[in-house]
Design a protein around this motif. Sequence first.
Motif, PDB file in Angstrom:
ATOM      1  N   ALA A 113     118.366  71.141  32.760  1.00 15.62           N
ATOM      2  CA  ALA A 113     118.321  70.077  33.767  1.00 15.62           C
ATOM      3  C   ALA A 113     117.152  70.311  34.713  1.00 15.62           C
ATOM      4  O   ALA A 113     116.719  71.444  34.927  1.00 15.62           O
ATOM      5  N   THR A 114     116.636  69.234  35.267  1.00 14.36           N
ATOM      6  CA  THR A 114     115.683  69.340  36.368  1.00 14.36           C
ATOM      7  C   THR A 114     116.125  68.392  37.467  1.00 14.36           C
ATOM      8  O   THR A 114     116.917  67.475  37.225  1.00 14.36           O
ATOM      9  N   LEU A 123     109.106  66.668  43.498  1.00 14.09           N
ATOM     10  CA  LEU A 123     108.634  66.747  42.123  1.00 14.09           C
ATOM     11  C   LEU A 123     109.641  67.509  41.263  1.00 14.09           C
ATOM     12  O   LEU A 123     110.326  68.421  41.745  1.00 14.09           O
ATOM     13  N   ALA A 124     109.725  67.134  40.003  1.00 18.23           N
ATOM     14  CA  ALA A 124     110.686  67.731  39.074  1.00 18.23           C
ATOM     15  C   ALA A 124     110.034  68.864  38.300  1.00 18.23           C
ATOM     16  O   ALA A 124     108.982  68.689  37.685  1.00 18.23           O
ATOM     17  N   LEU A 125     110.661  70.024  38.325  1.00 21.03           N
ATOM     18  CA  LEU A 125     110.141  71.185  37.623  1.00 21.03           C
ATOM     19  C   LEU A 125     110.437  71.087  36.129  1.00 21.03           C
ATOM     20  O   LEU A 125     111.580  70.870  35.723  1.00 21.03           O
ATOM     21  N   ASP A 126     109.385  71.243  35.324  1.00 17.76           N
ATOM     22  CA  ASP A 126     109.519  71.306  33.859  1.00 17.76           C
ATOM     23  C   ASP A 126     110.299  70.136  33.286  1.00 17.76           C
ATOM     24  O   ASP A 126     111.148  70.288  32.401  1.00 17.76           O
ATOM     25  N   VAL A 133     117.535  64.524  34.049  1.00 19.77           N
ATOM     26  CA  VAL A 133     116.820  64.532  35.328  1.00 19.77           C
ATOM     27  C   VAL A 133     117.765  63.983  36.392  1.00 19.77           C
ATOM     28  O   VAL A 133     118.300  62.878  36.246  1.00 19.77           O
ATOM     29  N   LEU A 134     117.959  64.742  37.468  1.00 21.25           N
ATOM     30  CA  LEU A 134     118.895  64.372  38.523  1.00 21.25           C
ATOM     31  C   LEU A 134     118.156  64.179  39.842  1.00 21.25           C
ATOM     32  O   LEU A 134     117.280  64.970  40.184  1.00 21.25           O
ATOM     33  N   GLY A 139     121.209  59.848  42.266  1.00 23.86           N
ATOM     34  CA  GLY A 139     121.981  59.958  41.045  1.00 23.86           C
ATOM     35  C   GLY A 139     121.119  60.364  39.866  1.00 23.86           C
ATOM     36  O   GLY A 139     119.977  60.820  40.019  1.00 23.86           O
ATOM     37  N   GLU A 140     121.632  60.192  38.669  1.00 26.48           N
ATOM     38  CA  GLU A 140     120.892  60.556  37.467  1.00 26.48           C
ATOM     39  C   GLU A 140     119.764  59.562  37.211  1.00 26.48           C
ATOM     40  O   GLU A 140     119.917  58.349  37.394  1.00 26.48           O
ATOM     41  N   VAL A 141     118.628  60.069  36.779  1.00 28.48           N
ATOM     42  CA  VAL A 141     117.479  59.226  36.470  1.00 28.48           C
ATOM     43  C   VAL A 141     117.460  58.953  34.973  1.00 28.48           C
ATOM     44  O   VAL A 141     117.518  59.876  34.157  1.00 28.48           O
TER      45      VAL A 141
END
Length: 312
Positions: A113-114, A123-126, A133-134, A139-141
């Motif tokens: 998860a990221t 920003l989302a890691l990895d 992606v949360l 909520g969830e993307v």
Amino acid sequence: MKFQLSPEQRQFSASLHDLLGGADTAAVARTWAAGSPERGLKLLRALADLGVPALLVDEDHGGLGGSAVDLVVAFEALGYHAVPGPLVETAAVAPAVLTGDRLAALAGGDLLATVVAPPEVPLALDADVAGVVLDLNEGEVTGVGIELVRSVDPARRLFRITGTTRTTAADPVAFDRGVLAVSAQLLGAGQWLLDASVAYAKQRSQYGRAIGEYQAIKHLLADVVTQLELARPLLYGAAVAVAGDTFARDVSAAKVLAADAAYLAARTALQVHGAIGYTAEHDLGLRLTKVRALAGAWGTGSFHRARVLAAL
């Protein structure tokens, strides 16, 4: 209050260090930074076999039902060895958000998860290797689009994400669990920097003597020891307080001190190593950039100091 790790927690830490000490994590981090995650994913699978992503997952979903202290034990080791990947997001944050089969997949190491939590985590890691992606605010993307953004630490591959969100109730402590895990990573990285500096000071000679014999070097390293040892009780104190009303304040205080201690360790390590510390081939560089990146991850020092002040 006297606090000690349990025999099981000490054994867990030793098992992690044994695994990671023989895994050439420096090479894994370099290939991960280059966009080749195969070795890194294999290492993450090995960590899953030891139960790292299952720590905070309840037993009904195949997890270990562990504590925040267990999490800190794990992430100190992960920070020490500079392990890449979205481990904070997967092991610390996502268990407070995901449910059902996906929570079980997370615990089993079958799902990474990221997370984003604007404005502190924009920003989302990895995101390129994550299966979910949360957004802790929305909520969830879904329908995720990603754009790579340059990071001061090449092994922390950051992505700007786009997509739509659907409401998923997040545990209010999800963000602070992320802060706690990052703080533990900082403390682990600082400890590695201290250990590497001490070892180098013992074997590097100048004017016919090991540089570690000089008082100036001893004082520099002693200051690092002091700062790391002052930060560690706050970190574990925050982990113990995870279910209490003071958790947000305590974890922010721990992040500030862990970041300051790791930064001092990084600066001192560079002074002790001299010019060799600037070379890309030396493993010191992996921790220097890691500390710089983690110090601002999951909330800057200013953000966390403001939270502590507001809670007083």
